[in-house]
Design a protein around this motif. Structure first.
Motif, PDB file in Angstrom:
ATOM      1  N   GLY A  33      59.964  -7.663 -52.105  1.00 55.13           N
ATOM      2  CA  GLY A  33      59.391  -8.865 -52.688  1.00 55.13           C
ATOM      3  C   GLY A  33      60.475  -9.867 -52.999  1.00 55.13           C
ATOM      4  O   GLY A  33      61.603  -9.495 -53.306  1.00 55.13           O
ATOM      5  N   ALA A  34      60.140 -11.138 -52.894  1.00 54.35           N
ATOM      6  CA  ALA A  34      61.108 -12.202 -53.166  1.00 54.35           C
ATOM      7  C   ALA A  34      60.366 -13.519 -53.275  1.00 54.35           C
ATOM      8  O   ALA A  34      59.257 -13.650 -52.757  1.00 54.35           O
ATOM      9  N   PRO A  35      60.989 -14.496 -53.912  1.00 50.06           N
ATOM     10  CA  PRO A  35      60.421 -15.838 -53.847  1.00 50.06           C
ATOM     11  C   PRO A  35      60.556 -16.342 -52.414  1.00 50.06           C
ATOM     12  O   PRO A  35      61.621 -16.228 -51.825  1.00 50.06           O
ATOM     13  N   SER A  36      59.464 -16.852 -51.846  1.00 50.98           N
ATOM     14  CA  SER A  36      59.528 -17.353 -50.473  1.00 50.98           C
ATOM     15  C   SER A  36      59.955 -18.809 -50.477  1.00 50.98           C
ATOM     16  O   SER A  36      59.220 -19.664 -50.965  1.00 50.98           O
ATOM     17  N   PRO A  37      61.118 -19.122 -49.917  1.00 49.74           N
ATOM     18  CA  PRO A  37      61.531 -20.520 -49.882  1.00 49.74           C
ATOM     19  C   PRO A  37      60.581 -21.379 -49.049  1.00 49.74           C
ATOM     20  O   PRO A  37      60.371 -22.544 -49.369  1.00 49.74           O
ATOM     21  N   THR A  38      60.000 -20.802 -47.991  1.00 47.75           N
ATOM     22  CA  THR A  38      59.141 -21.595 -47.129  1.00 47.75           C
ATOM     23  C   THR A  38      57.785 -21.851 -47.773  1.00 47.75           C
ATOM     24  O   THR A  38      57.251 -22.957 -47.715  1.00 47.75           O
ATOM     25  N   LEU A  39      57.217 -20.819 -48.416  1.00 47.21           N
ATOM     26  CA  LEU A  39      55.897 -20.974 -49.026  1.00 47.21           C
ATOM     27  C   LEU A  39      55.974 -21.530 -50.448  1.00 47.21           C
ATOM     28  O   LEU A  39      54.983 -22.032 -50.978  1.00 47.21           O
ATOM     29  N   GLY A  40      57.129 -21.391 -51.075  1.00 49.73           N
ATOM     30  CA  GLY A  40      57.288 -21.910 -52.426  1.00 49.73           C
ATOM     31  C   GLY A  40      56.691 -21.036 -53.513  1.00 49.73           C
ATOM     32  O   GLY A  40      56.575 -21.461 -54.658  1.00 49.73           O
ATOM     33  N   VAL A  41      56.280 -19.830 -53.157  1.00 52.12           N
ATOM     34  CA  VAL A  41      55.727 -18.883 -54.134  1.00 52.12           C
ATOM     35  C   VAL A  41      56.307 -17.499 -53.855  1.00 52.12           C
ATOM     36  O   VAL A  41      56.772 -17.234 -52.749  1.00 52.12           O
ATOM     37  N   PRO A  42      56.254 -16.603 -54.840  1.00 50.50           N
ATOM     38  CA  PRO A  42      56.714 -15.243 -54.578  1.00 50.50           C
ATOM     39  C   PRO A  42      55.794 -14.518 -53.591  1.00 50.50           C
ATOM     40  O   PRO A  42      54.567 -14.681 -53.642  1.00 50.50           O
ATOM     41  N   ILE A  43      56.389 -13.739 -52.693  1.00 52.39           N
ATOM     42  CA  ILE A  43      55.624 -12.947 -51.727  1.00 52.39           C
ATOM     43  C   ILE A  43      56.158 -11.512 -51.738  1.00 52.39           C
ATOM     44  O   ILE A  43      57.254 -11.268 -52.219  1.00 52.39           O
ATOM     45  N   ALA A  44      55.342 -10.617 -51.186  1.00 52.21           N
ATOM     46  CA  ALA A  44      55.771  -9.219 -51.123  1.00 52.21           C
ATOM     47  C   ALA A  44      55.096  -8.529 -49.962  1.00 52.21           C
ATOM     48  O   ALA A  44      54.030  -8.934 -49.507  1.00 52.21           O
ATOM     49  N   MET A  45      55.741  -7.463 -49.495  1.00 50.59           N
ATOM     50  CA  MET A  45      55.059  -6.497 -48.644  1.00 50.59           C
ATOM     51  C   MET A  45      54.797  -5.276 -49.502  1.00 50.59           C
ATOM     52  O   MET A  45      55.605  -4.914 -50.363  1.00 50.59           O
ATOM     53  N   ALA A  46      53.634  -4.647 -49.276  1.00 47.05           N
ATOM     54  CA  ALA A  46      53.259  -3.498 -50.098  1.00 47.05           C
ATOM     55  C   ALA A  46      52.383  -2.562 -49.281  1.00 47.05           C
ATOM     56  O   ALA A  46      51.620  -3.006 -48.421  1.00 47.05           O
ATOM     57  N   TYR A  47      52.537  -1.270 -49.540  1.00 45.24           N
ATOM     58  CA  TYR A  47      51.587  -0.302 -49.004  1.00 45.24           C
ATOM     59  C   TYR A  47      50.432  -0.203 -49.992  1.00 45.24           C
ATOM     60  O   TYR A  47      50.640   0.074 -51.182  1.00 45.24           O
ATOM     61  N   VAL A  48      49.205  -0.459 -49.487  1.00 43.35           N
ATOM     62  CA  VAL A  48      48.032  -0.527 -50.352  1.00 43.35           C
ATOM     63  C   VAL A  48      46.926   0.339 -49.758  1.00 43.35           C
ATOM     64  O   VAL A  48      46.770   0.415 -48.536  1.00 43.35           O
ATOM     65  N   ASP A  49      46.158   1.014 -50.632  1.00 45.24           N
ATOM     66  CA  ASP A  49      45.020   1.833 -50.189  1.00 45.24           C
ATOM     67  C   ASP A  49      44.093   1.023 -49.289  1.00 45.24           C
ATOM     68  O   ASP A  49      43.845  -0.157 -49.539  1.00 45.24           O
ATOM     69  N   ALA A  50      43.554   1.685 -48.276  1.00 43.15           N
ATOM     70  CA  ALA A  50      42.780   0.999 -47.236  1.00 43.15           C
ATOM     71  C   ALA A  50      41.632   0.170 -47.801  1.00 43.15           C
ATOM     72  O   ALA A  50      41.264  -0.861 -47.238  1.00 43.15           O
ATOM     73  N   ALA A  51      41.053   0.585 -48.927  1.00 43.69           N
ATOM     74  CA  ALA A  51      39.905  -0.131 -49.493  1.00 43.69           C
ATOM     75  C   ALA A  51      40.270  -1.522 -50.010  1.00 43.69           C
ATOM     76  O   ALA A  51      39.390  -2.340 -50.298  1.00 43.69           O
ATOM     77  N   HIS A  52      41.568  -1.791 -50.139  1.00 42.44           N
ATOM     78  CA  HIS A  52      41.974  -3.059 -50.762  1.00 42.44           C
ATOM     79  C   HIS A  52      42.795  -3.934 -49.823  1.00 42.44           C
ATOM     80  O   HIS A  52      43.505  -4.825 -50.266  1.00 42.44           O
ATOM     81  N   THR A  53      42.690  -3.673 -48.521  1.00 41.06           N
ATOM     82  CA  THR A  53      43.596  -4.366 -47.602  1.00 41.06           C
ATOM     83  C   THR A  53      42.978  -5.570 -46.909  1.00 41.06           C
ATOM     84  O   THR A  53      43.671  -6.303 -46.212  1.00 41.06           O
TER      85      THR A  53
END
Lengths: 371, 126
Positions: A321-341
């Motif tokens: 996770g990091a602040p995205s300079p291009t989007l201007g907001v924090p972003i992240a990659m995460a492994y998430v249970d299939a029901a919430h993807t």
């Protein structure tokens, strides 16, 4: 504690005032001035990186391709000379030992590029698995310095320094050439989500090439870039990083990268049985899936933070996770249970030091360049 | 707001303190700390009216690569926070001794052991 290793460009980095950091036993530039400005330079103009910490391993001989087919999950003997492939080396239990780029540099020659932190493991593993094949595995880590020019201006900058036919050099291909008088393997690869090149050269030529690229790049707005912006660039591009999205405890199928496993290649390969089982498992019961998260607030989700649902139950974990300079907001990659993807899933939050901060689920990548 | 770094006092947590005669001191972080953090992207400041304690966390500074606690170099009551820096955290990097100040505090207790400019310079060199 042993002294960190220094690249052939170390003195240059220091002269440029780089903030240095230890990375996998190497003293590497983290940033030269502002990492956000370096990030924006790569997105809009061009950036110059020293990636000499990456681990190069040559595999040569009449059965080099077969040896790699056996050792890796990809079908490398089918790779055309001059092309490159993203692939992985897995343990017998299917866990990912490293992700790699393999270039076929000749009929009987391959160049395997491993992550710095895994280079020794990859070298040892390849040497072990190539036994019985008419192939030689050679440690070439000290044979190369690696420079990368990334960004929309990269082709123009490089074209001014080489006669090599860059126009016909496709993405994920490489050719030998001369850049600024320096013999180089010119590869159209990178880890930023932009067009660009990676240049494998003799360490003794690295400074000359860096200076030439700096001069040729100046009118195009090229700046030197460190590992900090490399990480935010790859995160925006949705590219996995070993130790974060990829580890020895996940298989390529769990990482959503099952397509790199080529079951239909000739011969047996290490991990085949376990990976067949992992593929079947993933098809039957969807595992946690790698998704993108976009923060609705300004706090930054970091690797290891829990992902929670509206009731506060843990449904996943942030891997990067990091602040995205291009989007201007924090972003992240995460492994998430299939029901919430699913995109638009509501109520997903990241536990940031005890506070449940709302996030939106999005498809990866966050950023894709216009072609 | 003009602040002369020579006249400030410094904590080992890299805050600076501008002790004014009216008992209301201004707190910020040093350029050394701002450089070490990298680009600051989020600042959580204490609330006006909150009590802060010398040496204890009263907020956080988030940069591209990490998050750091913000410690108060003195004890007292927060009288004002810098809304400009909450809106534009990059001020911490670009003007750590001016527009990037963080909060003001009416000092009530003893400060933790604070350093002079020369002592702080020696501390970060060491």
């Amino acid at each position: 504690m042993s002294e960190p290793r220094r690249t052939a460009l170390d003195a240059l980095h220091r002269a440029l005032g780089a903030t240095m950091t230890d990375f996998a036993g190497w003293d590497m530039p983290l940033r030269y001035a502002s990492e956000r400005e370096e990030h924006q330079a790569v997105r809009t103009r061009a950036g110059l990186f020293d990636l000499s910490h990456m681990g190069e391993i040559a595999v040569t001989g009449p059965q080099a391709g077969q040896a790699l087919d056996h050792a890796l999950v990809g079908h490398l003997s089918a790779l055309a000379v001059g092309r490159a492939r993203y692939t992985m080396v897995c343990a017998p239990d299917g866990g990912i030992l490293d992700d790699l780029i393999v270039y076929r540099t000749g009929d009987q020659e391959y160049l395997v590029v491993a992550n710095a932190s895994n280079a020794q493991t990859v070298l040892d593993t390849l040497a072990l698995r190539a036994a019985g094949f008419d192939a030689e595995v050679r440690d070439d880590r000290d044979a190369y310095a690696l420079l990368a020019v990334q960004g929309p201006q990269a082709p123009a900058i490089l074209a001014s320094l080489t006669d090599a036919d860059l126009d016909s050099l496709r993405y994920y291909a490489g050719l030998p050439g001369v850049v600024a008088g320096v013999p180089a393997m010119i590869a159209r690869t990178g880890y930023t989500g932009e067009d660009g090149f990676e240049l494998f050269v003799a360490p003794g030529d690295a400074e000359k090439l860096w200076q030439a690229l700096t001069e040729a790049g100046a009118p195009h707005g090229l700046v030197p870039c460190g590992l900090s912006c490399r990480d935010t660039l790859r995160l925006e591009a949705g590219m996995p990083l070993y130790g974060h999205e990829l580890t020895a405890s996940v298989t390529p199928f769990d990482a959503g990268l099952g397509r790199v496993v080529k079951f239909d290649k000739p011969g047996d390969f290490v991990g085949r049985e376990a990976l067949l089982a992992a593929a079947a498992r993933a098809a039957e019961v969807p595992p946690r899936t790698l998704v993108g998260l976009v923060a609705e607030g300004r706090r930054v989700p970091r690797a290891g933070f829990p992902v929670v649902d509206a009731a506060g139950a843990v449904i996943g974990e942030v891997t990067s996770g990091a602040p995205s300079p291009t989007l201007g907001v924090p972003i992240a990659m995460a492994y998430v249970d299939a029901a919430h993807t699913e995109q638009g899933t509501s109520g997903v939050a990241v536990d940031i030091r005890g506070s449940h901060e709302p996030h939106s689920v999005v498809a990866l990548p966050f950023y894709k360049r216009a072609r | 707001m003009t602040i002369n770094p020579e006249q400030l006092r410094y904590s080992k947590e890299h805050e600076w303190l501008d002790a004014a005669e009216d008992g209301v001191s201004t707190v910020g972080i040093t350029s050394h700390a701002a450089d070490a953090l990298g680009d600051v992207v989020f600042v959580q400041l204490p609330e006006v009216g909150a009590s802060v304690t010398a040496g204890e966390s009263c907020g956080e500074l988030e940069s591209t690569k990490s998050v750091s606690e913000l410690y108060s170099p003195v004890s007292g009551e927060v009288t004002e926070v810098n809304q400009d820096v909450a809106d534009d955290p990059s001020l911490v990097n670009t003007a750590p001794f001016a527009g990037g100040w963080l909060f003001k505090v009416r000092v009530s207790g003893e400060a933790e052991e604070l350093l002079s400019k020369a002592e702080y310079d020696a501390f970060i060199e060491g």
